[in-house]
Motif scaffolding. Structure first.
Motif, PDB file in Angstrom:
ATOM      1  N   GLY A   1      49.176  13.145  23.438  1.00 40.56           N
ATOM      2  CA  GLY A   1      50.142  13.461  24.485  1.00 40.56           C
ATOM      3  C   GLY A   1      51.516  12.878  24.228  1.00 40.56           C
ATOM      4  O   GLY A   1      51.702  12.007  23.392  1.00 40.56           O
ATOM      5  N   GLY A   2      52.490  13.373  24.969  1.00 42.19           N
ATOM      6  CA  GLY A   2      53.846  12.849  24.892  1.00 42.19           C
ATOM      7  C   GLY A   2      54.543  13.170  23.586  1.00 42.19           C
ATOM      8  O   GLY A   2      54.059  13.929  22.756  1.00 42.19           O
ATOM      9  N   GLY A   3      55.693  12.553  23.410  1.00 43.96           N
ATOM     10  CA  GLY A   3      56.460  12.705  22.177  1.00 43.96           C
ATOM     11  C   GLY A   3      56.227  11.520  21.261  1.00 43.96           C
ATOM     12  O   GLY A   3      55.422  10.636  21.559  1.00 43.96           O
ATOM     13  N   ILE A   4      56.959  11.467  20.160  1.00 40.01           N
ATOM     14  CA  ILE A   4      56.686  10.415  19.183  1.00 40.01           C
ATOM     15  C   ILE A   4      57.066   9.027  19.700  1.00 40.01           C
ATOM     16  O   ILE A   4      56.389   8.053  19.401  1.00 40.01           O
ATOM     17  CB  ILE A   4      57.356  10.698  17.821  1.00 40.01           C
ATOM     18  CG1 ILE A   4      58.864  10.848  17.946  1.00 40.01           C
ATOM     19  CG2 ILE A   4      56.759  11.900  17.164  1.00 40.01           C
ATOM     20  CD1 ILE A   4      59.589  10.863  16.613  1.00 40.01           C
ATOM     21  N   VAL A   5      58.125   8.934  20.485  1.00 37.87           N
ATOM     22  CA  VAL A   5      58.534   7.623  20.991  1.00 37.87           C
ATOM     23  C   VAL A   5      57.560   7.137  22.068  1.00 37.87           C
ATOM     24  O   VAL A   5      57.178   5.962  22.083  1.00 37.87           O
ATOM     25  CB  VAL A   5      59.985   7.663  21.513  1.00 37.87           C
ATOM     26  CG1 VAL A   5      60.370   6.343  22.143  1.00 37.87           C
ATOM     27  CG2 VAL A   5      60.937   7.993  20.384  1.00 37.87           C
ATOM     28  N   SER A   6      57.136   8.034  22.938  1.00 35.97           N
ATOM     29  CA  SER A   6      56.150   7.651  23.951  1.00 35.97           C
ATOM     30  C   SER A   6      54.831   7.268  23.297  1.00 35.97           C
ATOM     31  O   SER A   6      54.177   6.310  23.710  1.00 35.97           O
ATOM     32  CB  SER A   6      55.921   8.793  24.940  1.00 35.97           C
ATOM     33  OG  SER A   6      57.046   8.971  25.752  1.00 35.97           O
ATOM     34  N   GLN A   7      54.449   7.996  22.270  1.00 39.36           N
ATOM     35  CA  GLN A   7      53.220   7.656  21.550  1.00 39.36           C
ATOM     36  C   GLN A   7      53.350   6.294  20.881  1.00 39.36           C
ATOM     37  O   GLN A   7      52.401   5.509  20.864  1.00 39.36           O
ATOM     38  CB  GLN A   7      52.898   8.725  20.508  1.00 39.36           C
ATOM     39  CG  GLN A   7      52.340   9.988  21.097  1.00 39.36           C
ATOM     40  CD  GLN A   7      51.840  10.958  20.048  1.00 39.36           C
ATOM     41  OE1 GLN A   7      52.033  10.755  18.846  1.00 39.36           O
ATOM     42  NE2 GLN A   7      51.199  12.020  20.493  1.00 39.36           N
ATOM     43  N   MET A   8      54.528   6.010  20.354  1.00 36.38           N
ATOM     44  CA  MET A   8      54.760   4.716  19.711  1.00 36.38           C
ATOM     45  C   MET A   8      54.641   3.585  20.728  1.00 36.38           C
ATOM     46  O   MET A   8      53.995   2.571  20.461  1.00 36.38           O
ATOM     47  CB  MET A   8      56.146   4.715  19.057  1.00 36.38           C
ATOM     48  CG  MET A   8      56.553   3.426  18.396  1.00 36.38           C
ATOM     49  SD  MET A   8      57.673   2.380  19.351  1.00 36.38           S
ATOM     50  CE  MET A   8      58.950   3.468  19.842  1.00 36.38           C
ATOM     51  N   ASP A   9      55.238   3.759  21.897  1.00 36.77           N
ATOM     52  CA  ASP A   9      55.154   2.721  22.926  1.00 36.77           C
ATOM     53  C   ASP A   9      53.718   2.529  23.408  1.00 36.77           C
ATOM     54  O   ASP A   9      53.268   1.398  23.607  1.00 36.77           O
ATOM     55  CB  ASP A   9      56.060   3.067  24.112  1.00 36.77           C
ATOM     56  CG  ASP A   9      57.516   2.720  23.848  1.00 36.77           C
ATOM     57  OD1 ASP A   9      57.765   1.834  23.007  1.00 36.77           O
ATOM     58  OD2 ASP A   9      58.394   3.321  24.484  1.00 36.77           O
ATOM     59  N   ALA A  10      53.003   3.624  23.600  1.00 34.14           N
ATOM     60  CA  ALA A  10      51.605   3.526  24.029  1.00 34.14           C
ATOM     61  C   ALA A  10      50.759   2.839  22.960  1.00 34.14           C
ATOM     62  O   ALA A  10      49.898   2.008  23.269  1.00 34.14           O
ATOM     63  CB  ALA A  10      51.056   4.917  24.331  1.00 34.14           C
ATOM     64  N   THR A  11      51.033   3.144  21.709  1.00 33.96           N
ATOM     65  CA  THR A  11      50.291   2.544  20.600  1.00 33.96           C
ATOM     66  C   THR A  11      50.576   1.053  20.495  1.00 33.96           C
ATOM     67  O   THR A  11      49.661   0.251  20.274  1.00 33.96           O
ATOM     68  CB  THR A  11      50.655   3.251  19.280  1.00 33.96           C
ATOM     69  OG1 THR A  11      50.379   4.643  19.420  1.00 33.96           O
ATOM     70  CG2 THR A  11      49.859   2.700  18.122  1.00 33.96           C
ATOM     71  N   ARG A  12      51.838   0.663  20.659  1.00 32.66           N
ATOM     72  CA  ARG A  12      52.193  -0.768  20.632  1.00 32.66           C
ATOM     73  C   ARG A  12      51.430  -1.529  21.710  1.00 32.66           C
ATOM     74  O   ARG A  12      50.909  -2.612  21.464  1.00 32.66           O
ATOM     75  CB  ARG A  12      53.694  -0.958  20.896  1.00 32.66           C
ATOM     76  CG  ARG A  12      54.590  -0.670  19.756  1.00 32.66           C
ATOM     77  CD  ARG A  12      56.036  -0.831  20.161  1.00 32.66           C
ATOM     78  NE  ARG A  12      56.411  -2.236  20.211  1.00 32.66           N
ATOM     79  CZ  ARG A  12      57.155  -2.777  21.160  1.00 32.66           C
ATOM     80  NH1 ARG A  12      57.590  -2.070  22.159  1.00 32.66           N
ATOM     81  NH2 ARG A  12      57.473  -4.050  21.112  1.00 32.66           N
ATOM     82  N   THR A  13      51.385  -0.945  22.897  1.00 32.58           N
ATOM     83  CA  THR A  13      50.700  -1.610  24.006  1.00 32.58           C
ATOM     84  C   THR A  13      49.205  -1.734  23.723  1.00 32.58           C
ATOM     85  O   THR A  13      48.620  -2.806  23.914  1.00 32.58           O
ATOM     86  CB  THR A  13      50.935  -0.833  25.312  1.00 32.58           C
ATOM     87  OG1 THR A  13      52.338  -0.729  25.541  1.00 32.58           O
ATOM     88  CG2 THR A  13      50.292  -1.536  26.485  1.00 32.58           C
TER      89      THR A  13
END
Length: 134
Positions: free
Chosen positions: A67-79
């Motif tokens: 889901g989401g875009g690459i930046v949202s995916q990056m933030d979710a992955t970091r968390t």
């Protein structure tokens, strides 16, 4: 064998991390972290790894993100990654280090998009007609 499951969210992106004993490998959607592109995304994803240091040497983390875009995916992955590292190691000083560096490493972003209102569904939730004085 110890296994830890964590979740990170950002808008519509959801990352699910599974941490288990291993040799320090981190895979995102079955792709090694070192091969992530663009470089900005890779550097942001490396932050919890760099902060954890040696604590990560015996942990394998597999992350599935949708889901989401690459930046949202990056933030979710970091968390998800930050939570997995802290929960697997159980070290409070690591948790404090993450929180002092960047709170979003352990706390998901609660902001979501506002739903559209019925009368102006195509224009957005707060769209108004522009006022003209002449």
């Amino acid at each position: 064998m110890k296994v830890v499951h964590t979740v990170g969210k950002r808008r519509t992106a959801i990352a699910r991390a599974t941490a288990k004993e291993g040799s320090g490998k981190i895979r995102i959607n079955k792709k090694p972290l070192e091969l992530m592109e663009p470089k900005y995304i890779k550097m942001k994803l490396m932050e919890p790894v760099i902060l954890a240091g040696e604590a990560l040497s015996d942990i394998d983390v597999d992350i599935d993100v949708k889901g989401g875009g690459i930046v949202s995916q990056m933030d979710a992955t970091r968390t998800a990654l930050g939570k997995a590292i802290v929960e697997f190691t159980g070290k409070m000083e690591l948790k404090e280090k993450f929180l002092s560096y960047d709170r979003t490493l352990l706390v998901s972003d609660a902001r979501r998009t506002e739903p559209h209102k019925p009368s102006k569904s195509s224009k957005g939730p707060r769209a108004k007609r522009q006022k003209s004085y002449r």
